[in-house]
Design a protein around this motif. Sequence first.
Motif, mmCIF file in Angstrom:
data_model
loop_
_atom_site.group_PDB
_atom_site.id
_atom_site.type_symbol
_atom_site.label_atom_id
_atom_site.label_comp_id
_atom_site.label_asym_id
_atom_site.label_seq_id
_atom_site.Cartn_x
_atom_site.Cartn_y
_atom_site.Cartn_z
ATOM 1 N N UNK A 137 0.852 -1.191 0.000
ATOM 2 C CA UNK A 137 0.000 0.000 0.000
ATOM 3 C C UNK A 137 0.890 1.245 0.000
ATOM 4 N N UNK A 138 0.662 2.135 -0.980
ATOM 5 C CA UNK A 138 1.444 3.391 -1.014
ATOM 6 C C UNK A 138 0.547 4.611 -0.779
ATOM 7 N N UNK A 139 -0.757 4.382 -0.740
ATOM 8 C CA UNK A 139 -1.670 5.483 -0.466
ATOM 9 C C UNK A 139 -3.088 4.968 -0.349
ATOM 10 N N UNK A 140 -3.950 5.836 0.135
ATOM 11 C CA UNK A 140 -5.347 5.418 0.342
ATOM 12 C C UNK A 140 -6.213 6.657 0.419
ATOM 13 N N UNK A 141 -7.491 6.423 0.324
ATOM 14 C CA UNK A 141 -8.448 7.515 0.475
ATOM 15 C C UNK A 141 -9.801 6.943 0.816
ATOM 16 N N UNK A 142 -10.640 7.809 1.369
ATOM 17 C CA UNK A 142 -11.965 7.318 1.733
ATOM 18 C C UNK A 142 -12.998 8.411 1.742
ATOM 19 N N UNK A 143 -14.234 7.978 1.766
ATOM 20 C CA UNK A 143 -15.344 8.944 1.783
ATOM 21 C C UNK A 143 -16.565 8.298 2.405
ATOM 22 N N UNK A 164 -5.716 8.523 -6.585
ATOM 23 C CA UNK A 164 -6.643 8.123 -5.506
ATOM 24 C C UNK A 164 -7.887 9.020 -5.528
ATOM 25 N N UNK A 165 -7.662 10.321 -5.678
ATOM 26 C CA UNK A 165 -8.801 11.256 -5.699
ATOM 27 C C UNK A 165 -9.735 10.936 -6.875
ATOM 28 N N UNK A 166 -9.144 10.679 -8.046
ATOM 29 C CA UNK A 166 -9.972 10.344 -9.215
ATOM 30 C C UNK A 166 -10.765 9.068 -8.963
ATOM 31 N N UNK A 167 -10.142 8.094 -8.308
ATOM 32 C CA UNK A 167 -10.846 6.828 -8.027
ATOM 33 C C UNK A 167 -12.063 7.089 -7.140
ATOM 34 N N UNK A 168 -11.902 7.958 -6.145
ATOM 35 C CA UNK A 168 -13.036 8.278 -5.262
ATOM 36 C C UNK A 168 -14.133 9.011 -6.042
ATOM 37 N N UNK A 169 -13.713 9.962 -6.878
ATOM 38 C CA UNK A 169 -14.710 10.715 -7.660
ATOM 39 C C UNK A 169 -15.480 9.784 -8.594
ATOM 40 N N UNK A 170 -14.753 8.885 -9.247
ATOM 41 C CA UNK A 170 -15.428 7.972 -10.184
ATOM 42 C C UNK A 170 -16.402 7.058 -9.449
ATOM 43 N N UNK A 171 -15.993 6.605 -8.268
ATOM 44 C CA UNK A 171 -16.885 5.731 -7.492
ATOM 45 C C UNK A 171 -18.155 6.472 -7.082
#
Length: 143
Positions: free
Chosen positions: A47-53, A80-87
């Motif tokens: 793991x090199x980074x993560x994000x959540x919402x 990571x930010x783009x992945x959260x936005x897309x989700x």
Amino acid sequence: MGLKDLFEVVAIERQSYHKPWSFFLFLNELKDNEYADYVVLKNDNCVIGYGGMWNFYQYSHITNIAVAPIFRQKGNGTIILKALLEKSRAKGVKRITLEVRTTNQAALQMYKKMGFNPVGIKKNYYEDEDALLMSLTFLKDYH
Ligand SMILES: CC(C)(COP(=O)(O)OP(=O)(O)OC[C@H]1O[C@@H](n2cnc3c(N)ncnc32)[C@H](O)[C@@H]1OP(=O)(O)O)[C@@H](O)C(=O)NCCC(=O)NCCS
């Protein structure tokens, strides 16, 4: 993010925040918070980074995004930010918000580049500092 990722996530969290979330807080998010959605970014299976919402129907709120220090300024935070936005967009979310320390230039620049706009100040949100509240509206600010 799965339970197996938690030790690595917490190690990065401790290197990234003044008041890091504990192992048990993340555990609670993964196991018991039906509104929570967390992702990890991996390199060579680490793991090199993560994000959540948190997703509440047509609205999401980003709780945290962090990248391990040696992997910063290489585009990983943006991934990571783009992945959260897309989700959240895939779930039909219309608007997404977050808080950021007013002096956190790295995060502020990243969020602005992605289309977030400042919408308010939360006085003493972090006890030692104000938070800037930022918001992104899908269709208007992000396509
Ligand atoms: C904020 C954070 C996630 C950014 O991750 P990152 O992998 O470095 O981000 P990126 O490489 O995708 O950078 C995206 C943009 O952010 C800006 N940026 C990143 N680091 C920066 C820095 N040190 N100073 C100024 N701007 C910076 C740049 O505009 C960059 O775009 P560019 O590469 O086209 O110039 C990372 O710095 C971090 O983990 N910080 C500690 C935790 C944190 O503060 N999280 C946010 C809480 S709200």
